[in-house]
Design a protein around this motif. Structure first.
Motif, PDB file in Angstrom:
ATOM      1  N   UNK A  82       0.845  -1.189   0.000  1.00  0.00           N
ATOM      2  CA  UNK A  82       0.000   0.000   0.000  1.00  0.00           C
ATOM      3  C   UNK A  82       0.883   1.243   0.000  1.00  0.00           C
ATOM      4  N   UNK A  83       2.006   1.134   0.686  1.00  0.00           N
ATOM      5  CA  UNK A  83       2.891   2.278   0.850  1.00  0.00           C
ATOM      6  C   UNK A  83       4.319   1.783   0.970  1.00  0.00           C
ATOM      7  N   UNK A 119      11.182   1.255   3.855  1.00  0.00           N
ATOM      8  CA  UNK A 119      10.109   0.624   4.631  1.00  0.00           C
ATOM      9  C   UNK A 119       8.913   0.421   3.735  1.00  0.00           C
ATOM     10  N   UNK A 120       8.110  -0.587   4.016  1.00  0.00           N
ATOM     11  CA  UNK A 120       6.884  -0.815   3.253  1.00  0.00           C
ATOM     12  C   UNK A 120       5.779  -1.279   4.165  1.00  0.00           C
ATOM     13  N   UNK A 121       4.563  -0.932   3.779  1.00  0.00           N
ATOM     14  CA  UNK A 121       3.359  -1.346   4.496  1.00  0.00           C
ATOM     15  C   UNK A 121       2.506  -2.131   3.519  1.00  0.00           C
ATOM     16  N   UNK A 122       2.354  -3.416   3.798  1.00  0.00           N
ATOM     17  CA  UNK A 122       1.553  -4.279   2.937  1.00  0.00           C
ATOM     18  C   UNK A 122       0.112  -4.306   3.430  1.00  0.00           C
ATOM     19  N   UNK A 144       5.502  11.790   7.376  1.00  0.00           N
ATOM     20  CA  UNK A 144       5.977  11.430   6.044  1.00  0.00           C
ATOM     21  C   UNK A 144       4.990  10.473   5.376  1.00  0.00           C
ATOM     22  N   UNK A 145       4.523   9.481   6.118  1.00  0.00           N
ATOM     23  CA  UNK A 145       3.561   8.524   5.582  1.00  0.00           C
ATOM     24  C   UNK A 145       2.262   9.226   5.213  1.00  0.00           C
ATOM     25  N   UNK A 159       6.005   6.258  -2.061  1.00  0.00           N
ATOM     26  CA  UNK A 159       5.131   5.721  -3.101  1.00  0.00           C
ATOM     27  C   UNK A 159       3.901   5.080  -2.463  1.00  0.00           C
ATOM     28  N   UNK A 160       2.734   5.483  -2.952  1.00  0.00           N
ATOM     29  CA  UNK A 160       1.469   4.871  -2.561  1.00  0.00           C
ATOM     30  C   UNK A 160       0.972   4.056  -3.748  1.00  0.00           C
ATOM     31  N   UNK A 161       0.281   2.945  -3.484  1.00  0.00           N
ATOM     32  CA  UNK A 161      -0.363   2.183  -4.544  1.00  0.00           C
ATOM     33  C   UNK A 161      -1.865   2.277  -4.318  1.00  0.00           C
ATOM     34  N   UNK A 162      -2.538   2.944  -5.251  1.00  0.00           N
ATOM     35  CA  UNK A 162      -3.969   3.175  -5.143  1.00  0.00           C
ATOM     36  C   UNK A 162      -4.635   2.570  -6.366  1.00  0.00           C
ATOM     37  N   UNK A 163      -5.523   1.615  -6.132  1.00  0.00           N
ATOM     38  CA  UNK A 163      -6.229   0.927  -7.213  1.00  0.00           C
ATOM     39  C   UNK A 163      -5.268   0.423  -8.291  1.00  0.00           C
ATOM     40  N   UNK A 164      -4.149  -0.140  -7.850  1.00  0.00           N
ATOM     41  CA  UNK A 164      -3.173  -0.718  -8.757  1.00  0.00           C
ATOM     42  C   UNK A 164      -2.222   0.262  -9.412  1.00  0.00           C
ATOM     43  N   UNK A 165      -2.373   1.563  -9.135  1.00  0.00           N
ATOM     44  CA  UNK A 165      -1.485   2.566  -9.730  1.00  0.00           C
ATOM     45  C   UNK A 165      -0.616   3.196  -8.661  1.00  0.00           C
ATOM     46  N   UNK A 166       0.631   3.446  -9.020  1.00  0.00           N
ATOM     47  CA  UNK A 166       1.570   4.067  -8.091  1.00  0.00           C
ATOM     48  C   UNK A 166       1.527   5.586  -8.219  1.00  0.00           C
ATOM     49  N   UNK A 167       1.637   6.256  -7.081  1.00  0.00           N
ATOM     50  CA  UNK A 167       1.716   7.710  -7.052  1.00  0.00           C
ATOM     51  C   UNK A 167       2.574   8.135  -5.871  1.00  0.00           C
ATOM     52  N   UNK A 168       3.220   9.266  -5.998  1.00  0.00           N
ATOM     53  CA  UNK A 168       3.980   9.800  -4.870  1.00  0.00           C
ATOM     54  C   UNK A 168       3.175  10.854  -4.123  1.00  0.00           C
ATOM     55  N   UNK A 169       1.985  11.176  -4.627  1.00  0.00           N
ATOM     56  CA  UNK A 169       1.143  12.190  -4.007  1.00  0.00           C
ATOM     57  C   UNK A 169       0.256  11.576  -2.919  1.00  0.00           C
ATOM     58  N   UNK A 170       0.240  12.170  -1.734  1.00  0.00           N
ATOM     59  CA  UNK A 170      -0.623  11.669  -0.679  1.00  0.00           C
ATOM     60  C   UNK A 170      -2.069  12.148  -0.802  1.00  0.00           C
ATOM     61  N   UNK A 171      -2.389  12.943  -1.817  1.00  0.00           N
ATOM     62  CA  UNK A 171      -3.713  13.564  -1.919  1.00  0.00           C
ATOM     63  C   UNK A 171      -4.856  12.553  -1.854  1.00  0.00           C
ATOM     64  N   UNK A 172      -4.717  11.414  -2.495  1.00  0.00           N
ATOM     65  CA  UNK A 172      -5.809  10.444  -2.531  1.00  0.00           C
ATOM     66  C   UNK A 172      -5.888   9.559  -1.291  1.00  0.00           C
ATOM     67  N   UNK A 173      -4.873   9.587  -0.448  1.00  0.00           N
ATOM     68  CA  UNK A 173      -4.886   8.713   0.722  1.00  0.00           C
ATOM     69  C   UNK A 173      -5.003   9.467   2.043  1.00  0.00           C
ATOM     70  N   UNK A 174      -4.898  10.788   2.008  1.00  0.00           N
ATOM     71  CA  UNK A 174      -4.913  11.561   3.256  1.00  0.00           C
ATOM     72  C   UNK A 174      -6.129  11.251   4.119  1.00  0.00           C
ATOM     73  N   UNK A 175      -7.282  11.054   3.507  1.00  0.00           N
ATOM     74  CA  UNK A 175      -8.490  10.766   4.280  1.00  0.00           C
ATOM     75  C   UNK A 175      -8.496   9.346   4.831  1.00  0.00           C
ATOM     76  N   UNK A 176      -7.611   8.489   4.327  1.00  0.00           N
ATOM     77  CA  UNK A 176      -7.555   7.104   4.795  1.00  0.00           C
ATOM     78  C   UNK A 176      -6.515   6.887   5.878  1.00  0.00           C
ATOM     79  N   UNK A 177      -5.713   7.901   6.157  1.00  0.00           N
ATOM     80  CA  UNK A 177      -4.632   7.772   7.127  1.00  0.00           C
ATOM     81  C   UNK A 177      -4.881   8.760   8.260  1.00  0.00           C
TER      82      UNK A 177
END
Length: 113
Positions: free
Chosen positions: A6-7, A27-30, A51-52, A66-84
């Motif tokens: 995921x990250x 580091x990675x979070x599966x 940082x996360x 790097x975040x993996x969102x719906x199978x796509x990698x991105x370095x932007x936290x914009x799509x995951x901020x509400x999930x963390x």
């Protein structure tokens, strides 16, 4: 078959006010993993969590986040901020001042509703 994380952090460095706090962090979070991050004051726990979450970024040209969102990698936290979410002693003190009688567990579990 390995899981897609995921990250992940790859050789990330973080500096705050010109002082390097984290250096060459990998580091990675599966999916499905749970982690406890602990250490003494000033050891970089809050910086790592920021940082996360995206509150701070790796130094330019000094690693990547790097975040993996719906199978796509991105370095932007914009799509995951509400999930963390970060829960800190400072937040707990604020809740107590507001007379919100909630435990850390209560706050975490609100994310499930």
């Amino acid at each position: 078959m390995s899981k897609t994380p995921f990250f992940r952090l790859e050789h990330a460095d973080v500096a705050i006010n010109g002082s390097r706090i984290l250096h060459d962090l990998n580091w990675r979070l599966d999916p499905g993993e749970h982690w406890l991050i602990r250490g003494p004051n000033g050891s970089g726990k809050s910086t790592l969590l920021n940082l996360i979450q995206g509150g701070v970024s790796p130094e330019v040209n000094r690693g990547r986040r790097v975040y993996t969102i719906e199978g796509r990698e991105t370095s932007s936290p914009a799509l995951v901020k509400e999930s963390i979410a970060l829960i800190s002693p400072e937040q707990q003190e604020r809740f107590l001042r507001l007379e919100w009688n909630r435990t850390g567990r209560d706050i975490v579990e609100t994310g499930f509703h």
